[in-house]
Design an enzyme around this catalytic site. Structure first.
Site, PDB file in Angstrom:
ATOM      1  N   HIS A  25      -8.992   5.425   4.727  1.00 44.37           N
ATOM      2  CA  HIS A  25      -7.800   5.747   3.512  1.00 44.37           C
ATOM      3  C   HIS A  25      -7.617   7.033   2.598  1.00 44.37           C
ATOM      4  O   HIS A  25      -7.059   7.593   1.872  1.00 44.37           O
ATOM      5  CB  HIS A  25      -7.584   4.479   3.741  1.00 44.37           C
ATOM      6  CG  HIS A  25      -6.714   4.443   1.599  1.00 44.37           C
ATOM      7  ND1 HIS A  25      -5.122   4.817   2.299  1.00 44.37           N
ATOM      8  CD2 HIS A  25      -6.766   3.584   0.621  1.00 44.37           C
ATOM      9  CE1 HIS A  25      -4.610   3.928   1.311  1.00 44.37           C
ATOM     10  NE2 HIS A  25      -5.602   4.120   0.216  1.00 44.37           N
ATOM     11  N   ARG A  80      -6.206  16.091  -4.313  1.00 48.67           N
ATOM     12  CA  ARG A  80      -6.702  17.163  -4.378  1.00 48.67           C
ATOM     13  C   ARG A  80      -7.291  18.058  -2.760  1.00 48.67           C
ATOM     14  O   ARG A  80      -8.620  17.648  -2.306  1.00 48.67           O
ATOM     15  CB  ARG A  80      -8.361  16.806  -4.300  1.00 48.67           C
ATOM     16  CG  ARG A  80      -8.128  15.838  -6.276  1.00 48.67           C
ATOM     17  CD  ARG A  80      -9.582  15.633  -6.610  1.00 48.67           C
ATOM     18  NE  ARG A  80      -9.769  14.299  -5.935  1.00 48.67           N
ATOM     19  CZ  ARG A  80      -8.585  12.233  -5.980  1.00 48.67           C
ATOM     20  NH1 ARG A  80      -8.142  12.341  -6.333  1.00 48.67           N
ATOM     21  NH2 ARG A  80      -9.703  12.107  -4.731  1.00 48.67           N
ATOM     22  N   GLU A  91      -0.145  -1.977   1.741  1.00 55.37           N
ATOM     23  CA  GLU A  91      -1.622  -1.789   2.607  1.00 55.37           C
ATOM     24  C   GLU A  91      -1.950  -2.478   2.934  1.00 55.37           C
ATOM     25  O   GLU A  91      -1.513  -4.063   1.830  1.00 55.37           O
ATOM     26  CB  GLU A  91      -1.998  -1.286   0.415  1.00 55.37           C
ATOM     27  CG  GLU A  91      -1.984   0.190  -0.039  1.00 55.37           C
ATOM     28  CD  GLU A  91      -2.924  -0.098  -0.775  1.00 55.37           C
ATOM     29  OE1 GLU A  91      -3.608  -0.220  -1.925  1.00 55.37           O
ATOM     30  OE2 GLU A  91      -2.602   1.415  -1.433  1.00 55.37           O
ATOM     31  N   GLU A 100      -5.105  -4.857   3.895  1.00 57.70           N
ATOM     32  CA  GLU A 100      -6.135  -5.302   3.785  1.00 57.70           C
ATOM     33  C   GLU A 100      -6.642  -6.428   4.330  1.00 57.70           C
ATOM     34  O   GLU A 100      -5.727  -7.296   4.653  1.00 57.70           O
ATOM     35  CB  GLU A 100      -6.566  -4.840   1.761  1.00 57.70           C
ATOM     36  CG  GLU A 100      -5.599  -3.785   1.533  1.00 57.70           C
ATOM     37  CD  GLU A 100      -6.298  -3.289  -0.293  1.00 57.70           C
ATOM     38  OE1 GLU A 100      -7.246  -4.438  -0.473  1.00 57.70           O
ATOM     39  OE2 GLU A 100      -5.472  -3.005  -1.106  1.00 57.70           O
ATOM     40  N   ASP A 120      -1.638  -5.381  -0.246  1.00 59.72           N
ATOM     41  CA  ASP A 120      -1.609  -4.980  -1.726  1.00 59.72           C
ATOM     42  C   ASP A 120      -0.053  -3.813  -1.928  1.00 59.72           C
ATOM     43  O   ASP A 120      -0.687  -2.891  -1.865  1.00 59.72           O
ATOM     44  CB  ASP A 120      -2.654  -4.493  -2.143  1.00 59.72           C
ATOM     45  CG  ASP A 120      -2.782  -4.040  -3.523  1.00 59.72           C
ATOM     46  OD1 ASP A 120      -2.608  -5.105  -3.974  1.00 59.72           O
ATOM     47  OD2 ASP A 120      -3.736  -2.930  -3.482  1.00 59.72           O
ATOM     48  N   GLN A 158       3.046   4.733  -9.731  1.00 59.70           N
ATOM     49  CA  GLN A 158       1.048   4.609  -9.765  1.00 59.70           C
ATOM     50  C   GLN A 158       0.869   6.611 -10.055  1.00 59.70           C
ATOM     51  O   GLN A 158       0.341   6.462 -11.411  1.00 59.70           O
ATOM     52  CB  GLN A 158       1.319   4.528  -8.617  1.00 59.70           C
ATOM     53  CG  GLN A 158      -0.532   4.198  -8.509  1.00 59.70           C
ATOM     54  CD  GLN A 158      -1.139   4.406  -6.822  1.00 59.70           C
ATOM     55  OE1 GLN A 158      -0.694   3.129  -6.220  1.00 59.70           O
ATOM     56  NE2 GLN A 158      -2.983   4.130  -6.905  1.00 59.70           N
ATOM     57  N   LYS A 201       1.085  -1.927  -8.594  1.00 61.50           N
ATOM     58  CA  LYS A 201       0.451  -3.239  -8.124  1.00 61.50           C
ATOM     59  C   LYS A 201       0.648  -3.896  -8.648  1.00 61.50           C
ATOM     60  O   LYS A 201       0.641  -5.371  -7.126  1.00 61.50           O
ATOM     61  CB  LYS A 201      -0.995  -2.805  -7.857  1.00 61.50           C
ATOM     62  CG  LYS A 201      -1.771  -1.209  -7.885  1.00 61.50           C
ATOM     63  CD  LYS A 201      -1.733  -1.415  -6.534  1.00 61.50           C
ATOM     64  CE  LYS A 201      -2.838   0.022  -5.807  1.00 61.50           C
ATOM     65  NZ  LYS A 201      -2.810   0.029  -4.786  1.00 61.50           N
TER      66      LYS A 201
END
Lengths: 443, 443
Positions: free
Chosen positions: B150, B159, B215, B217, B249, B256, B269
């Site tokens: 992830h 990036r 998300e 988790e 989540d 964000q 979040k």
């Protein structure tokens, strides 16, 4: 409609009022009868439950004792239900009406000439005999970043050409902190260990922090909460603020530099945070409100962060001091030395804006939640609220009056935060001390 | 010393055991007698206090009723003191000994042929008649970032040449999250609003999130805590883990992107996080431990994050599924559709490493604290645990079996997380559903 959501002034703010508790009447007392901050206390060293109290001069009114003695009117007495074991959450949840009723009852009972003096006098304990605890169960702790001079100075250390992030003047930046390690004034903690990695190190190492710092902040306790999914509008925002404390958000700068990308500070902050024991209520602060105006050329806040009341009186004139007391100073019997002075008026976002922003996405706040203001540095370099700023990132050591030097905190150093409000025509009120001390790292 | 800190196997893990609760004996049951997860429940729609229970097949053992009926031995009965109003913290604080005693007592009382069947049968409630709550007071919620696939995939979106931060393979990255908005399976919440600013926008705007995501988790509940200033060593770390739940989540990616510099995610979040109601204990998970080995060429963890036990058995083989159920699917009577499958074995940091890292600076954990694992994506693109990854940042829409497409979540979408453990020679155990649903934004 000058003060649509802010606490109105009433007879409790009258500067001419004095208390039959004489220590409350000296001009430099933090706790005159116009303040009446609330906290939880017990006899120092005892195993009693902590219980709610109100500071007056050098004394504490034991609220449960006062209730039992019949000093509090019935409608005030009932507001303390649920606080018997030293957690004020149930009282905080009742909002302004309960605070005002308690404040007015105590203002009457504690003033010179009160018929309740004899009874209430049996409900006092000297502060010198007391110890304190965090005054409520803090469900969540959020730390904001409203000190624009702090954000700019710290930003310059990392990004000389773009010190402020592009979001800073639009978003009241905040992040979630740790509640379990919040302690009350007197907290002492071992120097934290953590991973650090210098620019020339091949691999990180685990070691005690070498750049341990304090941060001068105010903390806002939430009173009544909001339901999940239901934002708090600016016009109602201060209805949800209970009062303010001083907050030292200790920070390990070397740990922070290595860990904080991409999700923010973690172990560099959560080893300890220290608050002052007495919550100065929004009512006590009412005379010290100030206009809140954006500097010329700055963007106006988005509508959800703007209101007439906020522009007219969203500011709060709280003068803040940081003092240091080193081990050598203690050994020599020297008084703590002032490191900096600043004012909460220089914050870029108000209490109401923090509350409105925090909930605009539907996030629910609960009674007893704590919001940190972020480091409150003034516009001048000597007004900085952290060593990181005062020493330009550790490059320029401070020389103390006794000849010691500091870049960051040494073992044994105690930091004392103080705060007060002073305005012509009103009695000075103060916050008491917020003291914390660094111990040597363990093993 | 193969398992110095991990739960040993005992008679409760015997795959041949069956229960007199027949629904527990079907091969696909999440809750066979080898599982015995703990949660809090009450009759759906009632105003009763929530109370502790253990899932068995399609039933719930009401632990307070079982205690009152004399089914639990005295040393087990006493461990439930303080849990009467649906907060398990007092039980959690007692650590492994209390969990094992309860597990062994129930394993004996629920097995085929038990002399306690007649009495205990009166203490059951069908899960179909129950509703659940968050099983304890969560003092602090910390979200880690242990899913390296992830972190890599998301990092690439921002990036391309340096997807992983330099600290990732050294530091179990984590940050503090919000406890007040954590809800249990079934949670529904309005689409959050917040500030967003596109790259071509002159100023930010407040609007409902347009890039709302889930998300996948796992959540780790802390059992016994540690004192402030006293780190937990790797060898003892799992003594502080109580058990695991599924955790969604929810994340607003557009909020964000604009808010998260420099202090991390906040409003993107904290509007909602959803957990499954049943905590699968570390004892139930004991047969599914796995070696934990760093990929060839990766640095070894620093000593404070390393131990023999962790290398030998630090991993956990939990298979994870994400399913979506749109409004159109509900209207057409279609079953939820699987979006991805992955395994917790692919996490880069273990439960023990999260606990040891979190406390190395002296931070104190408390019973009932929750640690999130971070998004668990597998190494292959179709194993991603979020839409951000599955759609390459919203560029490639998914087409569902009914012809609908999704980049991010639409109003009415429900996301269901599932998890199970399966290993030859042991009974399959499962986590039950973790379901949450997005409602339309308010006003």
């Amino acid at each position: 409609m000058m003060r649509p959501t802010l606490a109105p002034l009433d007879f409790t703010h009258d500067a001419s009022l004095n208390s039959w508790v004489e220590s409350a009447n000296t001009p430099d007392s933090d706790f005159p009868i116009q303040n009446l901050p609330i906290g939880v206390f017990r006899r120092a060293g005892s195993l009693e439950f902590f219980r709610p109290g109100v500071a007056i001069g050098e004394q504490i009114v034991d609220l449960l004792a006062a209730r039992a003695a019949g000093v509090l009117p019935a409608d005030v007495a009932v507001t303390l239900n649920g606080c018997e074991r030293g957690e004020l959450n149930a009282f905080m949840a009742q909002g302004r009406v309960a605070r005002v009723a308690l404040r007015q009852a105590l203002s009457q009972a504690l003033r010179e000439g009160s018929s309740q003096q004899t009874v209430l006098n049996t409900c006092l304990m000297p502060q010198a005999s007391a110890e304190y605890a965090v005054p409520c169960r803090i469900g969540d702790y959020t730390d904001f970043y409203t000190g624009i001079h702090h954000a700019t100075t710290v930003g310059k250390l990392f990004r000389p050409d773009q010190p402020l992030m592009p979001n800073y003047k639009w978003v009241p930046i905040g992040y979630h902190g740790r509640t379990s390690s919040i302690g009350v004034s007197g907290q002492a903690f071992p120097r934290p260990k953590g991973q650090t990695k210098g620019p020339n190190d091949e691999v990180p190492v685990l070691r005690p922090s070498q750049r341990l710092d304090y941060e001068l902040e105010l903390g806002v306790f939430v009173g009544q909460g909001n339901a999940l999914g239901e934002p708090i509008a600016m016009d109602q925002a201060e209805d949800h603020a209970f009062g303010l404390v001083l907050l030292n958000d200790w920070s390990a700068r070397d740990l922070q530099a290595w860990e904080y990308q991409p999700l923010g500070p973690f172990l560099s902050k959560n080893f300890a945070s220290t608050i002052s024991p007495w919550i100065v209520t929004m009512e006590a602060l009412a005379p010290f409100r100030a206009p809140f105006v954006r500097p010329e050329g700055d963007p106006q806040p988005l509508p959800y962060l703007d209101s007439d009341g906020n522009r007219l009186q969203g500011g709060l004139d709280v003068e803040l001091d940081v003092l240091i007391e080193t081990q050598a100073m203690r050994d020599a019997g020297l008084a703590p030395q002032c490191l900096s002075q600043s004012s909460y008026r220089d914050a870029y976002w108000t209490v109401a804006q923090m509350l409105a922003h925090h909930t605009v996405n539907g996030c629910n706040l609960q009674p007893g939640d704590l919001l940190g203001s972020g480091t409150q540095s003034g516009p001048r370099p000597e007004q900085a609220g952290s060593l990181l700023e005062l020493t330009s990132g550790g490059k320029n050591a401070l020389t103390l009056a006794n000849g010691e030097t500091r870049t960051f905190l040494q073992d044994g150093d105690a930091i004392i935060l103080r705060g007060h409000c002073d305005r012509s025509g009103f009695r000075r009120i103060g916050f008491g001390d917020c003291r914390g001390q660094v111990l040597a790292a363990r093993g």
